[in-house]
Write an enzyme that holds these catalytic residues in place. Structure first.
Site, mmCIF file in Angstrom:
data_model
loop_
_atom_site.group_PDB
_atom_site.id
_atom_site.type_symbol
_atom_site.label_atom_id
_atom_site.label_comp_id
_atom_site.label_asym_id
_atom_site.label_seq_id
_atom_site.Cartn_x
_atom_site.Cartn_y
_atom_site.Cartn_z
ATOM 1 N N ASN A 18 -12.606 -20.112 14.006
ATOM 2 C CA ASN A 18 -12.429 -20.225 15.458
ATOM 3 C C ASN A 18 -13.752 -20.733 16.011
ATOM 4 O O ASN A 18 -14.678 -19.960 16.242
ATOM 5 C CB ASN A 18 -12.053 -18.869 16.061
ATOM 6 C CG ASN A 18 -11.842 -18.939 17.562
ATOM 7 O OD1 ASN A 18 -11.974 -19.996 18.179
ATOM 8 N ND2 ASN A 18 -11.515 -17.812 18.162
ATOM 9 N N ARG A 30 -8.167 -22.311 14.692
ATOM 10 C CA ARG A 30 -7.562 -21.952 15.973
ATOM 11 C C ARG A 30 -7.860 -23.048 16.991
ATOM 12 O O ARG A 30 -8.997 -23.474 17.148
ATOM 13 C CB ARG A 30 -8.128 -20.633 16.485
ATOM 14 C CG ARG A 30 -7.496 -20.227 17.807
ATOM 15 C CD ARG A 30 -8.364 -19.285 18.612
ATOM 16 N NE ARG A 30 -7.715 -18.948 19.868
ATOM 17 C CZ ARG A 30 -8.376 -18.507 20.936
ATOM 18 N NH1 ARG A 30 -9.685 -18.364 20.903
ATOM 19 N NH2 ARG A 30 -7.725 -18.223 22.049
ATOM 20 N N ASP A 52 -2.677 -22.029 20.251
ATOM 21 C CA ASP A 52 -2.277 -20.894 21.087
ATOM 22 C C ASP A 52 -1.048 -21.217 21.928
ATOM 23 O O ASP A 52 -0.301 -20.318 22.321
ATOM 24 C CB ASP A 52 -3.419 -20.511 22.038
ATOM 25 C CG ASP A 52 -4.509 -19.705 21.357
ATOM 26 O OD1 ASP A 52 -4.461 -19.565 20.122
ATOM 27 O OD2 ASP A 52 -5.415 -19.216 22.061
ATOM 28 N N ASP A 77 -14.794 -4.591 33.133
ATOM 29 C CA ASP A 77 -14.419 -3.749 31.997
ATOM 30 C C ASP A 77 -13.511 -2.616 32.473
ATOM 31 O O ASP A 77 -13.934 -1.768 33.262
ATOM 32 C CB ASP A 77 -15.687 -3.184 31.344
ATOM 33 C CG ASP A 77 -15.418 -2.485 30.025
ATOM 34 O OD1 ASP A 77 -14.363 -1.831 29.902
ATOM 35 O OD2 ASP A 77 -16.270 -2.583 29.118
ATOM 36 N N MET A 78 -12.278 -2.597 31.987
ATOM 37 C CA MET A 78 -11.322 -1.582 32.434
ATOM 38 C C MET A 78 -11.809 -0.167 32.138
ATOM 39 O O MET A 78 -11.509 0.772 32.893
ATOM 40 C CB MET A 78 -9.951 -1.822 31.788
ATOM 41 C CG MET A 78 -8.864 -0.853 32.237
ATOM 42 S SD MET A 78 -8.565 -0.854 34.026
ATOM 43 C CE MET A 78 -7.428 -2.241 34.175
ATOM 44 N N ARG A 79 -12.590 0.016 31.074
ATOM 45 C CA ARG A 79 -13.121 1.352 30.773
ATOM 46 C C ARG A 79 -14.023 1.837 31.906
ATOM 47 O O ARG A 79 -13.953 3.005 32.315
ATOM 48 C CB ARG A 79 -13.888 1.328 29.451
ATOM 49 C CG ARG A 79 -13.016 1.118 28.226
ATOM 50 C CD ARG A 79 -13.827 0.809 26.995
ATOM 51 N NE ARG A 79 -14.555 -0.446 27.129
ATOM 52 C CZ ARG A 79 -15.237 -1.037 26.153
ATOM 53 N NH1 ARG A 79 -15.292 -0.458 24.965
ATOM 54 N NH2 ARG A 79 -15.865 -2.175 26.353
ATOM 55 N N GLY A 135 -7.258 -5.417 23.920
ATOM 56 C CA GLY A 135 -8.226 -4.334 24.090
ATOM 57 C C GLY A 135 -7.772 -3.247 25.043
ATOM 58 O O GLY A 135 -7.934 -2.051 24.769
ATOM 59 N N ASN A 152 -5.901 0.402 23.829
ATOM 60 C CA ASN A 152 -6.881 1.494 23.919
ATOM 61 C C ASN A 152 -6.980 2.188 25.271
ATOM 62 O O ASN A 152 -7.859 3.031 25.447
ATOM 63 C CB ASN A 152 -8.275 0.951 23.559
ATOM 64 C CG ASN A 152 -8.305 0.328 22.174
ATOM 65 O OD1 ASN A 152 -7.988 0.994 21.193
ATOM 66 N ND2 ASN A 152 -8.667 -0.947 22.089
#
EC number: 2.7.2.1
Length: 397
Positions: free
Chosen positions: A7, A88, A145, A279-281, A326, A330
């Site tokens: 990639n 890719r 893709d 960042d969702m975290r 991700g 998670n």
């Protein structure tokens, strides 16, 4: 059969070596910051980490550094030992409907459609051309893709803009994350014991980039991303769906300049634009005391829920709702919020299963739920390797 997956980006090369008989990864690594004084190459194999720190001038030097690491780690002595190399490619435009063996005509077509993906395709081409010089007798395969979404009907991919302009300039919905959506749907169908060509699903690839895909009888019939990855769901730094007149308005009142539009929509919007974090975290961690973080979370989940409802309507029958990426894999809070109040559609997740620390492929729905809700970790590199092996085998038949 050993397949190397590459990639190649504008300043990096990600790579992974697979043994296809067992579909296991023998080694993986990264060449990064090509052209920079801080460039380096790293490889992980057999539980060990191998590293080269030196100036890596270009993709040719990057592949040489990769080869050195393969030799040092005793995983591969020369690229000529490979059975194939899979590349890719982000954007295949309207030119490619399947994965292809690379030849001069394929390279030329990828060059022609590079304006559709100016940040990605030129780097992919640099990787292909240099890898082919290093391994002249090894077959190279390009995996796009966009190919999985080429099965969309015209009424799904066509924009309601002047038809002739769209046809002339290849303006349409292409969709992305196709390799990921195809992989997780194949795994889900296998997990549920359903033949892939009879499998219906809503696939959610949720990460810093995010997209939804409606799969009917094993084929993509709609997806949230469009001409570019900007359309659709709210993402880490991308806006997703919005009224284009917003940009015209901001230009007219002097808030934006023409050369700032791309950065505004792709780098400064999304979760980051709403609450300052992509960042969702971090967003979830700040929600209790930060109203804008809470708003960003609710907007993200609401947008995903709208797409689930939309795709349920066009599919008619849904075998599975799939979470991957991700965030999808998670973030139990996000999955819970998305699936709340969807029992009338047959989507009902089990709280304990959803918040379990278990990893890998698993069901998280309540017993008796009409639609299975699955978490399937994506493995785009393995899917590229599988596609590469398939194309090479078909060529030799």
């Amino acid at each position: 059969m050993r397949i190397l997956v590459l990639n190649s980006g504008s300043s990096s090369i990600k790579f992974q070596l697979f043994e296809m008989q067992t579909k296991t990864s023998l080694a993986s690594g990264l060449v990064e910051q090509i052209g920079s004084s801080s460039s380096r190459a790293v490889l992980k194999a057999n539980g060990e980490i191998y590293e080269i720190k030196r100036f890596i001038k270009d993709h040719h030097d990057g592949l040489e550094a990769m080869n050195e690491l393969f030799t040092t780690s005793h995983t591969l002595h020369d690229l000529s030992e490979l059975d194939g190399i899979g590349h890719r490619i982000v954007h295949g435009g309207e030119s490619f409907f399947s994965s292809m063996i690379v030849d001069e005509s394929v390279i030329k077509k990828i060059e022609e459609i590079s304006p559709l993906a100016p940040l990605h395709n030129p780097g992919h081409l640099a990787g292909i051309k240099n890898a082919m010089k290093e391994s002249k007798n090894v077959p190279h395969v390009v995996v796009f893709d966009t190919v999985f979404h080429q099965s969309m009907p015209e009424y799904a991919y066509r924009y309601a803009l002047p038809y002739d302009v769209c046809k002339t300039h290849h303006i349409r919905k292409y969709g992305f994350h196709g390799t990921s959506h195809r992989y997780v749907c194949k795994q889900a169908a296998k997990m549920l014991g359903i033949e892939f060509d009879k499998f219906n699903a809503i696939s959610l690839h949720l990460g810093n980039g995010a997209s939804a895909c409606a799969v009917q009888n094993g084929k993509s019939i709609d997806t949230s991303m469009g001409l570019s990855p900007l359309e659709g769901l709210i993402m880490g730094t991308r806006s997703g769906d919005m009224d284009p007149a917003v940009v015209i308005y901001l230009l007219n009142i002097g808030v934006l300049k023409w050369n700032e539009i791309d950065n505004f929509l792709n780098k400064k919007s999304g979760l980051f634009g709403i609450c300052g974090s992509s960042d969702m975290r971090e967003v979830v961690a700040k929600m209790q005391n930060d109203e804008r973080a809470k708003l960003a979370f609710e907007m993200f989940c609401y947008r995903v829920k709208k797409y689930i409802g939309s795709y349920y309507a066009i599919l008619g029958r849904v075998d599975a709702l799939i979470f991957t990426g991700g965030i999808g894999e998670n973030a139990p809070n996000t999955r819970q919020k998305i699936c709340d109040d969807l029992k009338h559609l047959g989507i009902h997740i089990n709280h304990e299963l959803n918040f379990s620390n278990e990893r890998g492929e698993r069901c998280i729905d309540e017993d008796g739920a009409k639609i299975k809700t699955l978490i399937i970790p994506t493995n785009e590199e393995l899917e590229i390797a599988i596609e590469t092996a398939r194309v090479i085998k078909e060529r030799t038949l």
